[in-house]
Design a protein around this motif. Structure first.
Motif, PDB file in Angstrom:
ATOM      1  N   VAL A  39      19.545 -33.318 -34.181  1.00 31.41           N
ATOM      2  CA  VAL A  39      19.345 -32.704 -35.496  1.00 31.41           C
ATOM      3  C   VAL A  39      19.562 -33.749 -36.585  1.00 31.41           C
ATOM      4  N   LEU A  40      20.582 -34.587 -36.410  1.00 31.20           N
ATOM      5  CA  LEU A  40      20.845 -35.706 -37.313  1.00 31.20           C
ATOM      6  C   LEU A  40      20.797 -36.989 -36.505  1.00 31.20           C
ATOM      7  N   LYS A  41      20.195 -38.017 -37.068  1.00 34.08           N
ATOM      8  CA  LYS A  41      20.038 -39.277 -36.339  1.00 34.08           C
ATOM      9  C   LYS A  41      20.445 -40.444 -37.230  1.00 34.08           C
ATOM     10  N   ASN A  42      21.598 -41.028 -36.947  1.00 31.18           N
ATOM     11  CA  ASN A  42      22.102 -42.193 -37.692  1.00 31.18           C
ATOM     12  C   ASN A  42      22.075 -41.958 -39.204  1.00 31.18           C
ATOM     13  N   LEU A  43      22.563 -40.792 -39.606  1.00 29.64           N
ATOM     14  CA  LEU A  43      22.552 -40.404 -41.021  1.00 29.64           C
ATOM     15  C   LEU A  43      23.650 -41.136 -41.781  1.00 29.64           C
ATOM     16  N   SER A  44      23.297 -41.758 -42.892  1.00 34.37           N
ATOM     17  CA  SER A  44      24.266 -42.444 -43.740  1.00 34.37           C
ATOM     18  C   SER A  44      23.968 -42.143 -45.211  1.00 34.37           C
ATOM     19  N   PHE A  45      25.014 -41.830 -45.976  1.00 33.72           N
ATOM     20  CA  PHE A  45      24.890 -41.668 -47.419  1.00 33.72           C
ATOM     21  C   PHE A  45      26.297 -41.609 -48.002  1.00 33.72           C
ATOM     22  N   HIS A  46      26.390 -41.588 -49.325  1.00 34.13           N
ATOM     23  CA  HIS A  46      27.686 -41.477 -49.991  1.00 34.13           C
ATOM     24  C   HIS A  46      27.577 -40.465 -51.121  1.00 34.13           C
ATOM     25  N   SER A  61      15.684 -29.790 -41.499  1.00 32.51           N
ATOM     26  CA  SER A  61      15.823 -31.213 -41.816  1.00 32.51           C
ATOM     27  C   SER A  61      17.253 -31.705 -41.624  1.00 32.51           C
ATOM     28  N   GLY A  62      18.210 -30.768 -41.480  1.00 30.31           N
ATOM     29  CA  GLY A  62      19.593 -31.160 -41.209  1.00 30.31           C
ATOM     30  C   GLY A  62      20.549 -30.992 -42.372  1.00 30.31           C
ATOM     31  N   LYS A  63      20.116 -30.301 -43.445  1.00 28.14           N
ATOM     32  CA  LYS A  63      20.949 -30.184 -44.650  1.00 28.14           C
ATOM     33  C   LYS A  63      22.260 -29.432 -44.373  1.00 28.14           C
ATOM     34  N   SER A  64      22.138 -28.209 -43.876  1.00 28.28           N
ATOM     35  CA  SER A  64      23.329 -27.387 -43.648  1.00 28.28           C
ATOM     36  C   SER A  64      24.199 -27.956 -42.535  1.00 28.28           C
ATOM     37  N   THR A  65      23.577 -28.545 -41.533  1.00 27.55           N
ATOM     38  CA  THR A  65      24.348 -29.199 -40.470  1.00 27.55           C
ATOM     39  C   THR A  65      25.213 -30.304 -41.053  1.00 27.55           C
ATOM     40  N   THR A  66      24.660 -31.049 -41.995  1.00 25.42           N
ATOM     41  CA  THR A  66      25.392 -32.151 -42.616  1.00 25.42           C
ATOM     42  C   THR A  66      26.660 -31.675 -43.302  1.00 25.42           C
ATOM     43  N   VAL A 235      17.929 -39.496 -44.196  1.00 23.05           N
ATOM     44  CA  VAL A 235      17.662 -39.543 -45.634  1.00 23.05           C
ATOM     45  C   VAL A 235      16.320 -40.226 -45.853  1.00 23.05           C
ATOM     46  N   GLU A 236      15.373 -39.456 -46.385  1.00 22.74           N
ATOM     47  CA  GLU A 236      14.067 -40.048 -46.700  1.00 22.74           C
ATOM     48  C   GLU A 236      14.174 -40.916 -47.946  1.00 22.74           C
ATOM     49  N   THR A 237      14.908 -40.395 -48.947  1.00 27.86           N
ATOM     50  CA  THR A 237      15.119 -41.173 -50.162  1.00 27.86           C
ATOM     51  C   THR A 237      16.302 -40.618 -50.932  1.00 27.86           C
ATOM     52  N   SER A 238      16.920 -41.479 -51.740  1.00 28.97           N
ATOM     53  CA  SER A 238      17.945 -41.079 -52.694  1.00 28.97           C
ATOM     54  C   SER A 238      17.390 -41.391 -54.073  1.00 28.97           C
ATOM     55  N   THR A 239      17.336 -40.398 -54.953  1.00 31.62           N
ATOM     56  CA  THR A 239      16.601 -40.569 -56.197  1.00 31.62           C
ATOM     57  C   THR A 239      17.225 -39.747 -57.316  1.00 31.62           C
ATOM     58  N   THR A 240      16.662 -39.851 -58.507  1.00 35.12           N
ATOM     59  CA  THR A 240      17.084 -39.025 -59.638  1.00 35.12           C
ATOM     60  C   THR A 240      16.156 -37.817 -59.727  1.00 35.12           C
ATOM     61  N   PRO A 241      16.602 -36.722 -60.363  1.00 33.43           N
ATOM     62  CA  PRO A 241      15.697 -35.576 -60.545  1.00 33.43           C
ATOM     63  C   PRO A 241      14.393 -35.969 -61.236  1.00 33.43           C
ATOM     64  N   ARG A 242      14.465 -36.843 -62.254  1.00 30.23           N
ATOM     65  CA  ARG A 242      13.257 -37.246 -62.982  1.00 30.23           C
ATOM     66  C   ARG A 242      12.257 -37.932 -62.051  1.00 30.23           C
ATOM     67  N   ASP A 243      12.741 -38.866 -61.233  1.00 32.41           N
ATOM     68  CA  ASP A 243      11.840 -39.562 -60.318  1.00 32.41           C
ATOM     69  C   ASP A 243      11.324 -38.622 -59.230  1.00 32.41           C
ATOM     70  N   LEU A 244      12.184 -37.711 -58.798  1.00 32.90           N
ATOM     71  CA  LEU A 244      11.756 -36.749 -57.775  1.00 32.90           C
ATOM     72  C   LEU A 244      10.598 -35.904 -58.281  1.00 32.90           C
ATOM     73  N   PHE A 245      10.725 -35.377 -59.499  1.00 29.09           N
ATOM     74  CA  PHE A 245       9.698 -34.480 -60.031  1.00 29.09           C
ATOM     75  C   PHE A 245       8.441 -35.219 -60.466  1.00 29.09           C
ATOM     76  N   SER A 246       8.480 -36.531 -60.411  1.00 32.41           N
ATOM     77  CA  SER A 246       7.261 -37.310 -60.664  1.00 32.41           C
ATOM     78  C   SER A 246       6.435 -37.482 -59.391  1.00 32.41           C
ATOM     79  N   ARG A 247       7.002 -37.088 -58.253  1.00 31.01           N
ATOM     80  CA  ARG A 247       6.284 -37.236 -56.982  1.00 31.01           C
ATOM     81  C   ARG A 247       5.187 -36.182 -56.846  1.00 31.01           C
TER      82      ARG A 247
END
Length: 292
Positions: A39-46, A61-66, A235-247
């Motif tokens: 479900v999670l594979k070598n997940l890293s973040f802070h 995607s593994g959110k609640s498991t995390t 983690v596909e990406t770590s971003t700001t809300p502004r950059d996310l909503f530009s996708r």
């Protein structure tokens, strides 16, 4: 004179522990040991102390498991979790849980008291808090979420939004460092979602709390400082809300287009020349005012 020499690597670890309340390093987890794909594979973040981090992604995607791993409700197959600089272990999991308050999707699953104030007091009683201090914390927590006038009501007779406010009050009374909202607004109507998120923001700002929000709600994402996009247990990406909503692929991430994006698309079809990046409602309003 004695000169203190500190290894650069040691200094870096110390500084990270001061600024990050959560460090996740190479987590791998399977619900079933026979599963070929974890479900999670070598997940890293802070997670930085005092920030609001939203975690988004499709179901599975593994959110609640995390977040269940963060709270010690699940145990990882491999990898490490550091909370306030301390590695999460079997012998300190209960101590670390006191630093983390979780609000789940269905508040009914969290209620144990006959009245609202009894329910908020339950966790304090379990921690052996002295009675006068307990009464003070219950009163303050209910006032923070605007539920003081409902203190003698049965939780089951409250609306969905009111129930979630009581659930949050029960967490706030325990004075955690971190609040995790696990799809906490998903069962509420739009008005109830907005009111609840504004309540959490008020509490966060007043008490300098850290918030992790597992969500599909745009208002929650917009209030966050940073967004983790999860995909297939990583983690596909770590971003700001502004950059996310530009996708252009928001729907592929399980999110609707914000109202301003929808309006921009309609205006572009009418021949207006607008920036390609995301604009808040106020920015779009100002830009249109200048055009007109």
């Amino acid at each position: 004179m004695t000169i203190l020499r500190v290894a650069p690597f040691s200094l870096k670890i110390h500084l990270n522990n001061m600024t990050n309340i959560i460090e996740v390093q190479n987590l791998t987890y399977r619900y079933d040991s026979q599963e070929e794909t974890p479900v999670l594979k070598n997940l890293s973040f802070h997670v930085k102390r005092g920030e609001w981090l939203s975690i988004i992604g499709h179901n599975g995607s593994g959110k609640s498991t995390t977040v269940r791993l963060l709270n010690g409700l699940l145990e990882a197959d491999s990898g490490d979790i550091f909370i306030s600089g301390d590695k999460l272990r079997a012998d300190n999991v209960w101590e670390k849980r006191r630093q983390i308050g979780m609000v789940f999707q269905n508040p009914d699953n969290q209620f144990v008291g006959a009245t609202v104030e009894d329910d908020v007091a339950f966790g304090l009683e379990n921690q052996g808090i002295e009675r006068q201090e307990m009464l003070k914390r219950v009163r303050e927590a209910l006032e923070l979420v605007d539920m003081q006038e409902f203190k003698t009501r049965e939780p089951a007779r409250l609306s969905g939004g009111q129930k979630q406010r009581v659930a949050i009050a029960g967490i706030i009374a325990l004075r955690p460092d971190l609040i995790i909202l696990d799809e906490a607004t998903s069962m509420l109507d739009p008005e109830g979602r907005f009111e609840l998120i504004q309540t959490v923001k008020k509490i966060k700002d007043r008490h300098q709390l850290t918030v992790i929000s597992i969500t599909h709600d745009l208002d929650e994402v917009l209030l966050s400082d940073r967004v983790l996009v999860m995909k297939a247990g990583q983690v596909e990406t770590s971003t700001t809300p502004r950059d996310l909503f530009s996708r252009p692929d928001l729907q592929d991430l399980g999110l609707d287009q914000p109202f301003t994006n929808q309006l921009k698309d309609s205006l572009l079809e009418l021949g207006f020349h607008l920036p390609q990046h995301y604009l808040t409602e106020k920015e779009l309003q100002d830009y249109l005012w200048e055009l007109l």
